[in-house]
Scaffold this motif. Structure first.
Motif, PDB file in Angstrom:
ATOM      1  N   ARG A 121       0.696  -1.192   0.527  1.00 42.92           N
ATOM      2  CA  ARG A 121       0.408   0.199  -0.019  1.00 42.92           C
ATOM      3  C   ARG A 121       0.997   1.141   0.460  1.00 42.92           C
ATOM      4  O   ARG A 121       0.105   2.551   0.026  1.00 42.92           O
ATOM      5  N   THR A 178     -11.752  -3.385  -2.048  1.00 43.37           N
ATOM      6  CA  THR A 178      -9.749  -4.244  -2.003  1.00 43.37           C
ATOM      7  C   THR A 178      -9.884  -4.789  -3.674  1.00 43.37           C
ATOM      8  O   THR A 178      -9.057  -5.204  -3.720  1.00 43.37           O
ATOM      9  N   ILE A 214      -2.750  -0.172   6.500  1.00 42.15           N
ATOM     10  CA  ILE A 214      -4.616  -0.760   6.608  1.00 42.15           C
ATOM     11  C   ILE A 214      -4.767  -0.070   7.835  1.00 42.15           C
ATOM     12  O   ILE A 214      -5.520   0.653   8.264  1.00 42.15           O
ATOM     13  N   GLN A 220      -9.401  -5.635   3.786  1.00 42.44           N
ATOM     14  CA  GLN A 220      -7.739  -5.363   3.668  1.00 42.44           C
ATOM     15  C   GLN A 220      -6.961  -6.347   4.194  1.00 42.44           C
ATOM     16  O   GLN A 220      -6.101  -7.200   2.856  1.00 42.44           O
ATOM     17  N   ARG A 242      -7.506  -3.490  -6.026  1.00 47.87           N
ATOM     18  CA  ARG A 242      -6.504  -3.520  -5.847  1.00 47.87           C
ATOM     19  C   ARG A 242      -5.869  -5.447  -6.069  1.00 47.87           C
ATOM     20  O   ARG A 242      -4.291  -5.031  -6.684  1.00 47.87           O
TER      21      ARG A 242
END
Length: 298
Positions: free
Chosen positions: A151, A180, A248, A223, A183
């Motif tokens: 991240r 997410t 996170i 996450q 990502r």
């Protein structure tokens, strides 16, 4: 000559859809086609689309589906795509006129580049700019899969373009991830391809007044699921995992802080610090929330 299929998922966003579509019509690069995926809308989306179909003809393909969520809608668009390059535009976001041209420039004479992104500005519900995403210039492009995992670099979805061949190789959006999922796909692509970067604002991301009060527990769960899914992949070892987790929990602390929930902010910021104390951002965040919690700083 490159061609681009633009995937536009929409669900009850008739209020903003014309703005998004008009931003495509304003592109300086003109060899595009819109794949508009209606994810079970119950508003007047169909009426709005009909007016654009009259103007655009075959340059706009309207696909209706039962409500399945944004990943299912994007995947449906990918399945219908035939162009060499795919670009993503959410129905409440806006592209700047040079968006496609700048994205395509990232791929010129660079067959090793599979996906590319650019800078964005956030706008409010009325279209006023809130702030601009600066990007992480140190790890902005190239073989950056570990930084995506950690991240340390952000790839805004409304600025993304990728080769259709990438999804042929690594698959599409993981519909089991409720958040997410973007990502996750970029990381899977980045394991096999280099990432390109357009150092210019190319898209406007619309946020809403309630975006600060989203499901923080649901976001955390997703996450963590993402981190565990890719743990052990190349560049995603123990240290990378700790860095990712610290990011996170620092983000979670900041969200608690914006809601004035100081106990949650302190707990999350201290957890981020414990996970990776070498990151000065973790030190500053924890210190700030501890002072605020103690009433020494506002």
């Amino acid at each position: 000559m490159a061609t681009v299929d633009i995937i536009v998922p929409t669900y009850n966003t008739a209020k903003y859809l014309p703005i998004a579509l008009d931003s495509v019509l304003a592109q300086t690069f003109e060899d595009w086609r819109i794949l508009l995926i209606d994810d079970g809308s119950t508003d007047n989306t169909a009426d709005i689309v009909a007016s654009y179909q009259e103007r655009l003809g075959s340059k706009l393909v309207y696909i209706k589906q039962a409500n399945g969520g944004v990943s299912a809608a994007r995947n449906n668009g990918i399945r219908h795509a035939t162009a060499e390059f795919l670009a993503l535009l959410d129905a409440d976001d806006v592209w700047l006129p040079w968006r496609l041209a700048e994205s395509l420039r990232c791929f010129e004479d660079r067959p090793e580049v599979g996906l590319a992104y650019g800078l964005i500005s956030r706008i409010d519900s009325e279209g006023t700019v809130i702030d601009t995403f600066k990007g992480n210039r140190r790890n902005a492009q190239g073989k950056i899969a570990p930084y995506i995992y950690m991240r340390s670099v952000q790839l805004p979805t409304s600025s993304m373009m990728f080769r259709k061949a990438c999804t042929d190789k690594v698959g599409v959006f993981d519909e089991t991830l409720k958040q997410t999922e973007d990502r996750d796909l970029w990381l899977r692509m980045a394991f096999h391809y280099e990432v390109g970067f357009a150092p210019r604002v190319i898209s406007l991301y619309r946020t809403s007044d309630d975006s600060l009060t989203t499901d923080s527990d649901g976001m955390l769960k997703a996450q963590l699921q993402f981190i565990e899914k890719h743990y052990g992949s190349p560049g995603c070892g123990m240290t990378a995992r700790r860095i990712a987790l610290s990011h996170i929990y620092r983000q979670r602390a900041e969200a608690f802080g914006l809601r004035q929930q100081m106990q949650g902010a302190v707990q999350s910021s201290l957890r981020a610090l414990a996970l990776y104390p070498l990151d000065l951002s973790n030190v500053r965040t924890a210190g700030s929330f501890l002072l605020r919690y103690a009433g020494l700083y506002r």
